[in-house]
Design an enzyme around this catalytic site. Sequence first.
Site, PDB file in Angstrom:
ATOM      1  N   ASP A  49       0.808  -1.222   0.000  1.00 41.56           N
ATOM      2  CA  ASP A  49       0.000   0.000   0.000  1.00 41.56           C
ATOM      3  C   ASP A  49       0.846   1.278   0.000  1.00 41.56           C
ATOM      4  OD1 ASP A  49      -2.169  -1.605  -0.055  1.00 41.56           O
ATOM      5  OD2 ASP A  49      -3.170  -0.734   1.690  1.00 41.56           O
ATOM      6  N   ASN A  92      -5.059  -2.061  -4.368  1.00 45.10           N
ATOM      7  CA  ASN A  92      -6.243  -2.153  -3.501  1.00 45.10           C
ATOM      8  C   ASN A  92      -6.030  -1.272  -2.267  1.00 45.10           C
ATOM      9  OD1 ASN A  92      -8.744  -2.948  -2.633  1.00 45.10           O
ATOM     10  ND2 ASN A  92      -8.127  -4.989  -1.952  1.00 45.10           N
ATOM     11  N   ARG A 122     -15.218  -1.187  -4.287  1.00 44.91           N
ATOM     12  CA  ARG A 122     -15.231  -0.484  -2.998  1.00 44.91           C
ATOM     13  C   ARG A 122     -15.755   0.934  -3.208  1.00 44.91           C
ATOM     14  NH1 ARG A 122      -9.523  -1.469  -0.123  1.00 44.91           N
ATOM     15  NH2 ARG A 122     -10.676  -0.605   1.641  1.00 44.91           N
ATOM     16  N   ASP A 315     -10.511  -2.225  12.242  1.00 46.25           N
ATOM     17  CA  ASP A 315      -9.491  -3.147  11.723  1.00 46.25           C
ATOM     18  C   ASP A 315      -9.013  -4.113  12.798  1.00 46.25           C
ATOM     19  OD1 ASP A 315      -9.738  -2.047   9.287  1.00 46.25           O
ATOM     20  OD2 ASP A 315      -7.867  -0.910   9.312  1.00 46.25           O
ATOM     21  N   GLU A 343     -11.303  -4.636   2.333  1.00 43.28           N
ATOM     22  CA  GLU A 343     -10.602  -5.398   1.306  1.00 43.28           C
ATOM     23  C   GLU A 343     -11.477  -6.528   0.755  1.00 43.28           C
ATOM     24  OE1 GLU A 343      -9.267  -3.840   3.688  1.00 43.28           O
ATOM     25  OE2 GLU A 343      -7.155  -3.355   3.320  1.00 43.28           O
ATOM     26  N   HIS A 388      -5.200  -9.029   3.772  1.00 42.27           N
ATOM     27  CA  HIS A 388      -4.078  -9.201   4.692  1.00 42.27           C
ATOM     28  C   HIS A 388      -4.518  -9.524   6.113  1.00 42.27           C
ATOM     29  CE1 HIS A 388      -4.332  -4.684   5.791  1.00 42.27           C
ATOM     30  NE2 HIS A 388      -5.372  -4.988   5.085  1.00 42.27           N
ATOM     31  N   ARG A 389      -5.569  -8.844   6.568  1.00 44.20           N
ATOM     32  CA  ARG A 389      -5.966  -9.043   7.975  1.00 44.20           C
ATOM     33  C   ARG A 389      -6.593 -10.412   8.208  1.00 44.20           C
ATOM     34  NH1 ARG A 389      -4.178  -4.780  10.025  1.00 44.20           N
ATOM     35  NH2 ARG A 389      -4.392  -2.791   8.940  1.00 44.20           N
ATOM     36  N   LYS A 414       0.418  -6.526   1.926  1.00 46.64           N
ATOM     37  CA  LYS A 414      -0.294  -5.238   1.828  1.00 46.64           C
ATOM     38  C   LYS A 414       0.159  -4.292   2.943  1.00 46.64           C
ATOM     39  CE  LYS A 414      -4.909  -3.599   0.772  1.00 46.64           C
ATOM     40  NZ  LYS A 414      -5.131  -2.379   1.514  1.00 46.64           N
TER      41      LYS A 414
END
Length: 644
Positions: A49, A92, A122, A315, A343, A388-389, A414
């Site tokens: 990112d 993204n 998004r 998050d 995401e 990623h999360r 990311k």
Amino acid sequence: MDTFKLPPLRTASGEIRLPGSKSISNRMLLLAALAHGTTEIRDLLDSDDTRVMLAALQGVGVGITALGGNAWRIAGCGGVFPVKDADLFMGNAGTAIRPLTAALALSGGHYRLSGVPRMHERPIGDLVDGLRQIGADVRYAGNAGFPPLAIHPAEARLDAPIRLRGDVSSQFLTALLMALPLTGRQAVIEMTTELISRPYVEITLKLMARFGVEVEREGWQRFTIAAGQRYRSPGILHVEGDASSASYFLAAGAIGGGPVRVEGIGRDSIQGDLRFADELEKLGATITWGDNWIEASAPRRKLKAFDLDLNHIPDAAMTLAVAALFADGPCRLRNIASWRVKETDRIAAMATELRKLGAKVEEGDDHIAVSPPPTFVAGAVIDTYDDHRMAMCFSLAALGGVPVTINDPACVNKTFPGYFDAFAEVAAPVIAIDGPSASGKGTVAERVAAAFGYHYLDSGSLYRLTALAGQRTGRALDDEAGLATLAASLPARFSAGRIYLNEDDVTDAIRSEEISVGASKVAALPAVRAALLGRQRAYRRFPGLVADGRDMASVVFPGAVAKVFLTASAAARAERRYKQLIAKGMPANMHALLQDLQDRDARDAQRSVAPLRQCDDADLVETTEMAIEAAVAAVMAIAKRQGL
Ligand code: DC
């Protein structure tokens, strides 16, 4: 597809240094680009990112120089991007496309912004509506309400307040706030809905203030930027560690006993996700705060069931959804509708994947309820949805004592390249074997490592290499600073059972009596020990590590799952060394060997830092009368008793 297989895990403890915050990194980059003057940003996050943001800024002509070590120099363009026509690919990265859209819309050029397919799903409509209210020419190049976008020059009108929704993403407000000072005129934003994720807006306001622009705020409804304010570079800035990334490690400490310490954020950090630690405390974890670190541990090994409004930390809240697997009852995460437009649709993804581990899950528009499984399903294969999360928080599930496979693990790039290595540094099981010289611990450790399929660290070889490198570069054995510098950047390589210093095979050279004595002397120097600490800890990788030395259990891996103190009488050890040397055709004298061993034992045991000693929680294996096979079997039995 690439996968990452996590072994069954039960405990977590250790320290990690966090990568830089994504939210701060991308905001600082844009503000530095918009400012007058040159800014040096240190500890910038190195991830997909931030690369997207750097490339886009370069694409519009901003002068950017890599200074090495995650430091960057940004030559601010004073709000006037030199390149007036560009196609920009935004991947993204929501933290890049949103603020850039606003800044470019006010900078008088022709720009086209696009991203990966998910980026085109998004929403960005609220921001575009806000920009159009002041006359900006922003058009949809695909579906209305979503990227890709086409931007053209237009004159900004700021006669009336901008009316903006704040219930889908707070990044739209952030984007407008950061861009509006480019007009030089007074600008007012009025929220038409509740504003979500407010702590992220606070980050925006604090960073704008660092660049000299103040925003007047009336509650969370109305924001005013007075006329005539311009961004000015504050010179050198540091990026804090990423508080969202910290959540995985703090949760690991709460689930796996801990303590786990994250370094790079602390009690004065400006990130809202810091509040994750408070939520974790409500689950029963013990949290300790430092200026530049936070530590989590769990006195009771079971988390308390929870029902929490997590709107302020959307998050980091994902980490709590996985932590719910370890709770003592059903849990509920509320007010998290923004998960639907991140995401991936995180509510749906989370529900699907938690069920694979045996949890009962109920999902709603803006909440998710998780009932922990009575027993974890072994061998779950977790899909990560290019998010990623998802990959990072589901790594915690392995602490349920089951193997877990993470699909497409590279999606962590990311925000956190190297995540799984960092996670291993707190969660991979360690068998620590300490003992005096020539006790046979090296051979035993190597064989135990092979039996478990674990990595192996011969920590003594690092002290030996330091002594040899010192000798070769003419350093005295008490030149603490010089030897520590050498130790910190030892050009050592371990390959197929051989040890190299640069390209030189020194496997035998470091075993000479002279270097043995030298190693014991350099090992007494605190600065040398400190210089080798991080290097030793980096050997802690999945599926696990066997480490031998003098202070593996006491200092380097105090959280080791199994701790063994392996010893034998000095006479037996001298005889073993004698036979080894003779077998290698090297000269040996029994009497001198015994004397040397006793001297070294005394030095290793009596030094002030990390002296050789048996830890209270270590098992003793006395090998004077034992063949090597018996010693290996004894250590294996200890490890198995600890669940390995
Ligand atoms: O295990 P070894 O004989 O190869 O170790 C060489 C020297 O390094 C020994 O005198 C003690 C020191 N050492 C240490 O201080 N701490 C360790 N973890 C390993 C070795």
